[in-house]
Design an enzyme around this catalytic site. Structure first.
Site, PDB file in Angstrom:
ATOM      1  N   HIS A   4     -47.991  -8.128 -48.866  1.00 51.71           N
ATOM      2  CA  HIS A   4     -48.615  -7.477 -48.557  1.00 51.71           C
ATOM      3  C   HIS A   4     -48.540  -6.325 -49.318  1.00 51.71           C
ATOM      4  CE1 HIS A   4     -51.523  -8.882 -44.803  1.00 51.71           C
ATOM      5  NE2 HIS A   4     -50.358 -10.085 -45.633  1.00 51.71           N
ATOM      6  N   CYS A  21     -49.807 -11.746 -50.711  1.00 51.27           N
ATOM      7  CA  CYS A  21     -49.724 -12.214 -50.004  1.00 51.27           C
ATOM      8  C   CYS A  21     -48.684 -13.891 -50.292  1.00 51.27           C
ATOM      9  CB  CYS A  21     -50.174 -13.016 -48.506  1.00 51.27           C
ATOM     10  SG  CYS A  21     -49.078 -12.886 -46.774  1.00 51.27           S
ATOM     11  N   GLU A  70     -56.010 -14.722 -43.275  1.00 53.07           N
ATOM     12  CA  GLU A  70     -55.670 -12.900 -43.470  1.00 53.07           C
ATOM     13  C   GLU A  70     -57.211 -12.546 -43.072  1.00 53.07           C
ATOM     14  OE1 GLU A  70     -53.083 -11.461 -44.385  1.00 53.07           O
ATOM     15  OE2 GLU A  70     -53.078 -12.657 -46.564  1.00 53.07           O
ATOM     16  N   HIS A  82     -50.559 -16.381 -51.370  1.00 58.81           N
ATOM     17  CA  HIS A  82     -50.656 -17.756 -51.422  1.00 58.81           C
ATOM     18  C   HIS A  82     -51.481 -18.570 -52.952  1.00 58.81           C
ATOM     19  CE1 HIS A  82     -53.391 -16.142 -47.101  1.00 58.81           C
ATOM     20  NE2 HIS A  82     -51.564 -15.669 -47.470  1.00 58.81           N
ATOM     21  N   ASP A 125     -53.009 -22.161 -46.904  1.00 54.16           N
ATOM     22  CA  ASP A 125     -54.395 -20.900 -47.349  1.00 54.16           C
ATOM     23  C   ASP A 125     -54.461 -20.960 -48.047  1.00 54.16           C
ATOM     24  OD1 ASP A 125     -51.369 -19.539 -47.790  1.00 54.16           O
ATOM     25  OD2 ASP A 125     -51.858 -18.680 -46.025  1.00 54.16           O
ATOM     26  N   HIS A 165     -44.980 -20.818 -45.993  1.00 51.02           N
ATOM     27  CA  HIS A 165     -45.301 -18.966 -46.200  1.00 51.02           C
ATOM     28  C   HIS A 165     -44.082 -18.678 -47.343  1.00 51.02           C
ATOM     29  CE1 HIS A 165     -46.953 -15.397 -46.858  1.00 51.02           C
ATOM     30  NE2 HIS A 165     -47.955 -15.438 -46.348  1.00 51.02           N
TER      31      HIS A 165
HETATM   32 ZN   LIG Z   1     -50.453 -12.383 -45.646  1.00 50.30          ZN
HETATM   33 ZN   LIG Z   2     -50.066 -14.722 -46.240  1.00 50.67          ZN
END
Ligand SMILES: [Zn+2]
Ligand SMILES: [Zn+2]
Length: 386
Positions: free
Chosen positions: A355, A100, A134, A102, A75, A161
């Site tokens: 986050h 996050c 997201e 990414h 992502d 992730h």
């Molecule tokens: Zn996230």
């Molecule tokens: Zn994420």
């Protein structure tokens, strides 16, 4: 540019971190990724842009003797968070941050793609740089646009992730569900307002809402298998206007989480039953609506995930950690509901959670992550990796 070094990758990560963009607005991110990939050796590559999803990017790596096509997804979007890390390469886009991780995901994907641009794989590979994880369901949008057709359809799909709680560079995974599914729920209770002193002439929705919320607490405690797990949280309740008027309406907003889609459907069914019961017993109109824009659980495919975990456990260059499922959501669940695959964690060892405005992943995770994933993909193609 030929083979990227770990320092090159860290430079790329810092550039991406400095220029975060929100879901479906990843314009400069897209351009930057494209520019980097165009500098790779192009002999086996085919770059594809999507007119209807302009910030996405796909790259095909032609295999020498393909038995299958292996997909790898990253992502690319960031969050509406104001960065507070104080890092020299902190976000230059006010109010937006790669909170996050990414930026780490994209960098690892570029590292893996770079390796296979130099060393032709046996199997075909499809790299998907996906916008809008997201929010706005970028993976689902791409799938529904028919992006994964013909040679672009992976037989199996992998993605990662980052995980602040695991050592930097460690690979975490588990059989079954990695991320929970989520569904949003709104409940409107409609009765009749009136004077606080004349309850007999009104139909009080504060009392009905309280009863509804109380009864819902028994769904997880009494209707859900304790070892399977589920969550219902109502985070918002609105009712009434002033202390001496009986509230004729109440609205409750919440979220449901479950480790399987079956569990979510079970909770949804029980919520409807409770709503009908409260409607009958309070002579109220109770409308309950479920938002289909929620995320499907990330359910790992048994066979592929067992192979992935077995590899990670025995690979001398990979540190493997068996993990618990996370009750947060991830939109890769949608793609994994269509194409079998495995999602896993890459440890980034940060004291701040995902986050948060102070998330600071350890960059040593990048080189280790690239190495472990390249080794896994080579192993998956039948190479003996030692
Ligand atoms: Zn996230
Ligand atoms: Zn994420």
């Amino acid at each position: 540019m030929t083979q990227l070094t770990t320092d090159d990758l860290i430079g790329i990560r810092r550039h991406l971190h400095e220029h975060p963009e929100l879901a479906m607005h990843e314009v400069t991110t897209h351009q930057y990724l494209l520019t980097i990939i165009q500098q790779f050796k192009q002999d086996y590559l085919e770059i594809r842009e999507l007119p209807d999803l302009p910030t996405a990017l796909l790259v095909y790596v032609r295999g020498s003797q393909p038995k299958r096509t292996i997909g790898y997804r990253t992502d690319i979007d960031a969050l509406p968070v104001t960065e507070e890390t104080g890092l020299p390469f902190a976000s230059q886009n006010p109010g937006v941050m790669h909170a996050c991780g990414h930026d780490i995901h994209m960098t690892v994907a570029l590292g893996v793609l770079n390796w296979f641009s130099e060393h032709q794989p046996e199997d075909n590979l499809v790299f998907f740089f996906q916008p809008a994880e997201e929010s706005e369901n970028g993976g689902k949008v791409a799938y529904e646009q028919g992006v994964f057709k013909g040679k672009w359809r992976p037989d199996e799909f992998y993605g990662l992730h980052d995980n602040p709680n695991l050592p930097a560079g460690a690979i975490g995974c588990r059989m079954g569900t990695l991320f929970a599914g989520t569904t949003e729920v709104n409940v409107d209770l409609i009765g009749k307002s009136g004077h606080a002193a004349y309850p007999q002439d009104a139909n009080d929705m504060v009392v009905a809402a309280a009863e509804f919320i109380g009864q819902v607490q028994t769904i997880v405690s009494r209707s859900v298998n304790p070892i399977e797990g589920g969550v219902i949280t109502f985070g918002k309740l609105d009712a009434g206007t002033i202390r001496n008027v009986i509230a004729g309406k109440a609205r409750i907003e919440g979220t449901i989480r479950g480790l399987t889609q079956k569990m979510i459907e079970h909770i949804v069914d029980r919520l409807k039953q409770v709503a009908n019961g409260v409607a009958t017993s309070y002579d109220a109109k109770v409308d309950i609506e479920f938002n289909q824009g929620g995320y499907l659980p990330v359910e790992n495919n048994d066979e592929l995930t067992k192979r992935f975990i077995d590899f990670a456990k025995q690979d001398p260059q990979t540190q493997f950690v068996e993990t618990q499922p996370a009750m947060t959501g991830e939109d890769f669940g949608y793609l994994l509901s269509k194409i079998p695959g495995t999602m896993f964690w890459l440890g980034v060892d940060s004291s701040s959670p995902l986050h948060s405005a102070t998330l600071n992943p350890k960059e040593s995770a990048i080189g280790k992550g690239v190495n472990s994933i390249v080794r896994f993909l080579r192993f998956r193609q039948g190479e003996s990796v030692s």
